[in-house]
Design an enzyme around this catalytic site. Structure first.
Site, mmCIF file in Angstrom:
data_model
loop_
_atom_site.group_PDB
_atom_site.id
_atom_site.type_symbol
_atom_site.label_atom_id
_atom_site.label_comp_id
_atom_site.label_asym_id
_atom_site.label_seq_id
_atom_site.Cartn_x
_atom_site.Cartn_y
_atom_site.Cartn_z
ATOM 1 N N HIS A 1 9.435 -18.331 28.514
ATOM 2 C CA HIS A 1 8.435 -19.405 28.560
ATOM 3 C C HIS A 1 8.850 -20.631 27.759
ATOM 4 C CE1 HIS A 1 4.665 -17.293 30.346
ATOM 5 N NE2 HIS A 1 5.791 -16.814 30.868
ATOM 6 N N GLU B 1 1.337 -15.329 39.958
ATOM 7 C CA GLU B 1 1.560 -14.348 38.902
ATOM 8 C C GLU B 1 1.296 -14.927 37.523
ATOM 9 O OE1 GLU B 1 3.497 -11.952 35.837
ATOM 10 O OE2 GLU B 1 3.877 -14.057 36.321
ATOM 11 N N GLU B 2 1.682 -16.180 37.305
ATOM 12 C CA GLU B 2 1.568 -16.765 35.969
ATOM 13 C C GLU B 2 0.121 -16.926 35.507
ATOM 14 O OE1 GLU B 2 3.769 -17.006 33.864
ATOM 15 O OE2 GLU B 2 5.709 -17.213 34.851
#
Length: 345
Positions: A321, A221-222
């Site tokens: 993040h 996903e990242e």
């Protein structure tokens, strides 16, 4: 309504968060999660790209619905070995790089060795470098100091460290007495823990799912293509990911965020409205928000050509993040909402 088992949450969260799993290096956490779900009696399989799929028969077999969490996290990779024996880096995903200065890390070699080190500015000493306080902390000005006696590139190569090796930094996992989960990688390991709690509760209480259900633990996903591999037959997909907190957003750490729109555009109006009504009717602490700089596995699956209604929910996360934080109440509200969506009455 599902009961929130704080002791199980603490136990499973510690295991999941302390298992290194940056994008491209997720096999250990997938093995851990698969073992736990297999023990509950659910049908699982690891897909070719490394993601885990859980298949559950529903009371109504007229459609397939899905949910997901991604277990890949931010991380780093060795870009090159410098002449003096430190490691230049490249990013896996989008960490806020100034927050990495002085973090402890591990270097995983491809032959199974693990070395420890510290991520530092290339001007790390105030007594030596005049720009120690002002030098940018971007990825090109950070490096790894390895905790081995090395003085040259040749010394590092002799350890078995190579370009392309994975570098994982310390999550700093902690749950406070006031109920805060503060650690890196709440995006999105908190959601993975939510889905494990849901499956354990459903198994222990012999609960049935409303429809045939696919649950995915996604691994890319990242970097944008995480859920591109979901079953093409699903007709609804509610992904679990972090909720945004800050600026003019309504989201907060104690609530479940329901996303109406992100950088890729609006989520399905009917399905999102249904989730809002479920939250409202069951007195959950929830917010509805627009996430300004954000994409999710719904976008990845849509780009892959899957025809479905898509929605996004998740606990509100501070400092995404970076050094992230959320509250157990936000996790509990997220667990309750996905339970209301998936489990038959």
């Amino acid at each position: 309504m599902i009961e929130f088992d704080l002791d199980y949450f603490k136990e499973i969260a510690r295991e999941i968060f302390l298992c290194d799993s940056p994008t491209g290096f997720t096999h250990h956490v997938i093995e851990l999660i698969k073992k736990k779900i297999d023990a509950l009696g659910y049908k699982t399989r690891v897909l070719n790209n490394g993601a885990l799929e859980v298949s559950i028969d529903g009371v109504d077999t007229s459609k397939i619905v899905a949910t997901s969490a991604h277990v890949d996290t931010l991380g780093l990779m060795v870009r090159s070995i410098k002449a003096g024996g430190t490691l230049a880096l490249t990013k896996l995903g989008g960490p806020i790089t100034p927050t990495l200065d002085s973090e402890y890390c591990k270097i995983y070699t491809r032959d199974g060795k693990i070395y420890k080190g510290t991520i530092l500015s290339t001007s790390p000493a105030t007594h030596v470098y005049p720009d120690a306080n002002t030098k940018p902390r971007d990825i090109d000005n950070l490096e790894v100091r390895i905790d081995e006696v090395v003085h040259s590139k040749e010394d590092v190569v002799a350890l078995g460290i190579e370009n392309g090796d994975i570098v994982c930094y310390d999550p700093k996992f902690e749950i406070t007495d006031s109920g805060f989960l503060k650690t890196r990688f709440i995006d999105d390991k908190a959601s993975a823990v939510v889905l494990l709690m849901l499956l354990k509760y459903a198994s222990c209480h012999n609960l049935k799912f409303k429809y045939n259900t696919k649950i995915y633990f996604v691994v890319y996903e990242e970097v944008g293509h995480g859920a591109s591999m979901v079953d093409k037959e699903i007709s609804e997909f509610v992904t679990l990911d972090m909720g945004c907190v800050g600026l003019d957003l309504a989201g907060n750490e104690e609530a479940v965020s329901i996303c109406a729109k992100d950088s890729g555009g609006p989520y399905d109006y009917e399905l999102t409205s249904r989730l809002i009504h479920l939250a409202k009717e069951n007195n959950l602490n929830y917010t509805v928000d627009i996430f300004p700089f954000y994409g999710s596995d719904i976008g990845a699956a849509s780009s892959a050509g899957v025809d479905f209604k898509g929605a996004l929910i998740g606990t509100g996360v501070s400092a995404s993040h970076g050094m992230e934080r959320t509250h157990i109440k936000g996790i509990e509200n997220t667990l309750k909402l996905i339970y209301l969506y998936l489990i038959a009455k």
